[in-house]
Scaffold this active site. Structure first.
Site, PDB file in Angstrom:
ATOM      1  CE  LYS A 249      -3.213   2.627   3.011  1.00 37.06           C
ATOM      2  NZ  LYS A 249      -4.088   2.591   4.206  1.00 37.06           N
ATOM      3  CG  ASP A 254      -5.453   7.896   4.758  1.00 33.66           C
ATOM      4  OD1 ASP A 254      -6.362   8.544   4.190  1.00 33.66           O
ATOM      5  OD2 ASP A 254      -5.663   6.878   5.460  1.00 33.66           O
ATOM      6  CE  LYS A 261      -6.393   8.616   8.228  1.00 28.94           C
ATOM      7  NZ  LYS A 261      -7.091   7.527   8.929  1.00 28.94           N
ATOM      8  CG  ASP A 272      -1.953   5.164   5.030  1.00 30.21           C
ATOM      9  OD1 ASP A 272      -1.805   4.100   5.668  1.00 30.21           O
ATOM     10  OD2 ASP A 272      -3.029   5.511   4.519  1.00 30.21           O
ATOM     11  CG  ASP A 331      -9.810   7.476   6.842  1.00 23.81           C
ATOM     12  OD1 ASP A 331      -8.755   7.446   6.166  1.00 23.81           O
ATOM     13  OD2 ASP A 331      -9.843   7.654   8.073  1.00 23.81           O
ATOM     14  NE  ARG A 335     -10.833  -1.128   3.784  1.00 26.98           N
ATOM     15  CZ  ARG A 335     -11.426  -1.355   4.945  1.00 26.98           C
ATOM     16  NH1 ARG A 335     -12.574  -2.016   5.002  1.00 26.98           N
ATOM     17  NH2 ARG A 335     -10.881  -0.935   6.067  1.00 26.98           N
TER      18      ARG A 335
HETATM   19  N1  BES Z   1      -4.244   4.503   6.990  1.00 27.04           N
HETATM   20  C1  BES Z   1      -5.355   4.195   7.810  1.00 27.04           C
HETATM   21  C2  BES Z   1      -5.041   3.152   8.900  1.00 27.04           C
HETATM   22  C3  BES Z   1      -4.018   3.526   9.934  1.00 27.04           C
HETATM   23  C4  BES Z   1      -4.418   3.919  11.185  1.00 27.04           C
HETATM   24  C5  BES Z   1      -2.677   3.392   9.674  1.00 27.04           C
HETATM   25  C6  BES Z   1      -3.487   4.216  12.155  1.00 27.04           C
HETATM   26  C7  BES Z   1      -1.729   3.697  10.647  1.00 27.04           C
HETATM   27  C8  BES Z   1      -2.141   4.104  11.893  1.00 27.04           C
HETATM   28  C9  BES Z   1      -6.477   3.644   6.951  1.00 27.04           C
HETATM   29  O1  BES Z   1      -6.535   4.108   5.647  1.00 27.04           O
HETATM   30  C10 BES Z   1      -7.755   4.029   7.606  1.00 27.04           C
HETATM   31  O2  BES Z   1      -8.009   5.194   7.688  1.00 27.04           O
HETATM   32  N2  BES Z   1      -8.522   3.049   8.069  1.00 27.04           N
HETATM   33  C11 BES Z   1      -9.765   3.299   8.704  1.00 27.04           C
HETATM   34  C12 BES Z   1     -10.748   2.287   8.174  1.00 27.04           C
HETATM   35  C13 BES Z   1     -12.159   2.565   8.605  1.00 27.04           C
HETATM   36  C14 BES Z   1     -12.662   3.819   7.932  1.00 27.04           C
HETATM   37  C15 BES Z   1     -13.003   1.383   8.235  1.00 27.04           C
HETATM   38  C16 BES Z   1      -9.556   3.124  10.203  1.00 27.04           C
HETATM   39  O3  BES Z   1      -8.792   2.258  10.604  1.00 27.04           O
HETATM   40  O4  BES Z   1     -10.125   3.911  10.950  1.00 27.04           O
HETATM   41 ZN    ZN Z   2      -4.799   4.732   4.834  1.00 28.81          ZN
HETATM   42 MN    MN Z   3      -7.599   5.923   5.480  1.00 29.59          MN
END
Ligand code: BES
Ligand code: ZN
Ligand code: MN
Length: 478
Positions: A249, A254, A261, A272, A331, A335
């Protein structure tokens, strides 16, 4: 860093810093001669300082000209297992860099090939700093000379340097701000690794669009920095024993998109792209190690931002596989990027696909900052990855992939939704990815916790860790 193996005695070796690693059992024997040179005081002093040889412990002393080295640091390595060797060699590297010394001697007793590799990797990890944006007088150069004393394996040392170099690159890529590492510049770093045995192909946004990679295009469309798709191929000289695809990835920043966020969570989101950094770092190491395996490194590089052109909630993306995805949260972008990369990897006639991603906060909630979450339905593949991680001294823990959790991803209009409910977010993310695997064995590693440290941990300074480069290189060679 120039590394030599020497047979000198620890009394005579000339270095700015002499680091000696001991176990509780070898402590008095190893340090007896130095203690004598110090007028019989060193062993007593260590005892006073409550140094017993415990893994990760250290004691540092001036030598006042009593031995050739200028400063002595004694390091505990517990029972000299993987973690003990790692911590001792890591502390040696860390201490050397903190003091800004130019020559280091390291004595760890007898190390076989595996242990020598591990020690060098840890020394690299401890030495690493990201200080290029600091004022010049605040920066300390890494040591230019490392002298290894004792029965150390030269082949293992060379391998350790190859892995250490790849891990350093991965850490730099993560630590660089998003203004410096964006899709195009990340691709340029991959291109710079091309060699006789490594080809690197980069697709620009037009080619990605024409190929129909709607996941990558959808996430990337909100940024002025256009997406890139990166395909690196390492080919061994002879017939490859296996073919492996590593997918990363590469979300270079992000912001969350319209599912924005909060500021505090966004602060470190330059991390990220750590999955892609692990892949690119591992590809560099693999190129240098030259295993008899064909390895494909595949990266989807995008920025997830907000703009008049960004993708929106309720959008339906047509993915490279032809499946359609309803966007319920912008967010959950990683995936979408990975899915297209996994579809691409599925067409390559590889034996297995391993993807790496800072995919979910849920993986951090489940396992904390120091464990990678592993997902796979293939027991051979997961044990092989777990074994490699144990050999590398990295922490990986497997979580389940129960099919019925996919109910959370049921879509109203498209094939699938991009998010599930509140529970088991790292599992539903992995299940989402599984829908895009077509053929090869597959494993997913969620590195959201260990990829980036907010504060110092052992010999790792805060920031990018290069996690999984040591594990992936061992996995490829196993
Ligand atoms: N890049 C984030 C995940 C992340 C969180 C990486 C903390 C490193 C540290 C990912 O793209 C994300 O935002 N995931 C969301 C998914 C949710 C919206 C289903 C999350 O984990 O909140
Ligand atoms: Zn992310
Ligand atoms: Mn994200």
């Amino acid at each position: 860093m120039n590394i030599t193996i020497a047979n000198s005695s620890i009394l005579d070796v000339e270095a700015d810093l002499l680091a000696i690693a001991v176990t509780p059992d070898t402590l008095s024997e190893t340090l007896g001669a130095i203690s004598e040179a110090f007028g019989g005081t060193l062993l007593d002093t260590l005892e006073n300082d409550e140094f017993t040889g415990k893994a990760g412990s250290s004691a540092s002393y001036a030598t006042f000209g009593k031995i050739a080295a200028k400063r002595l640091i004694v390091l505990g390595m517990g029972d000299a297992d993987t973690s003990g060797i790692q911590q001792a060699a890591g502390q040696a590297g860390h201490a050397a860099r903190s003091r800004g010394v130019s020559s280091v001697a390291l004595a760890m007793g007898t190390l076989d090939s595996t242990q020598s590799q591990l020690a060098i990797e840890a020394f690299y990890a401890g030495t690493y700093r990201f200080d290029k944006y600091k004022a010049e007088d605040k920066r300390k150069a890494p040591a230019s000379q490392l002298t290894l004393i004792g029965d150390v394996n030269a082949e293992g040392v060379k391998r350790g340097q190859a892995v250490g170099g790849g891990q350093d690159l991965a850490r730099d890529l993560v630590n660089e701000p998003a203004a410096a590492i964006y899709p195009e510049s990340l691709a340029d770093v991959a291109l710079s690794l091309a060699s006789d045995t490594m080809t690197v192909d980069v697709w620009d946004e037009n080619k990605i669009l024409a190929a129909g990679m709607g996941g990558i295009m959808g996430v990337g469309q909100g940024s002025d920095r256009k997406p890139r798709f990166i395909h690196m191929i390492y080919k061994p000289a002879g017939t490859p024993r296996k073919k492996i695809a590593l997918v990363g990835k590469g979300v270079t920043f992000d912001a969350g998109g319209y599912s924005l966020k909060p500021s505090g969570s966004m602060l470190t989101m330059r991390c990220d792209m750590a999955g892609s950094a692990a892949v690119i770092g591992a590809m560099k190491s693999i190129r240098d190690l030259a295993p008899d395996v064909e390895v494909h490194g595949i990266v989807g590089a995008v920025e997830n931002l907000v703009s008049g052109n960004a993708y929106k909630l309720g959008d339906i993306l047509t993915m490279y596989s032809g499946k359609t995805v309803e966007i319920h949260n912008t967010d959950a972008e990683g995936r979408l990027v990975l899915a297209d990369c996994i579809t691409y990897a599925s067409k390559l006639d590889v034996d297995c696909i391993v993807d790496l991603a800072t995919l979910t906060g849920a993986a951090v909630v489940a396992l904390g900052d120091h464990y990678v979450a592993l997902f796979s339905k293939d027991d051979d593949l997961s044990s092989s990855l777990l074994n490699s991680s144990v050999d590398a001294g990295e922490n990986v823990w497997q979580l389940p992939l129960p099919d019925h959790y996919k109910d959370q991803l049921k879509a109203e209009w498209g094939t699938i939704k991009n998010v599930g409910g509140r529970s088991a977010g790292c599992i539903t993310a992995a299940l989402f990815l599984s829908e895009f695997v077509d053929g090869p064995k597959w494993a997913h590693m969620d590195i959201a916790g260990p990829a980036f440290l907010d504060k110092k941990f052992r010999h790792f300074v805060p920031g990018g860790t290069g996690v999984m480069v040591p594990t992936l290189t061992r996995f490829v060679e196993s």
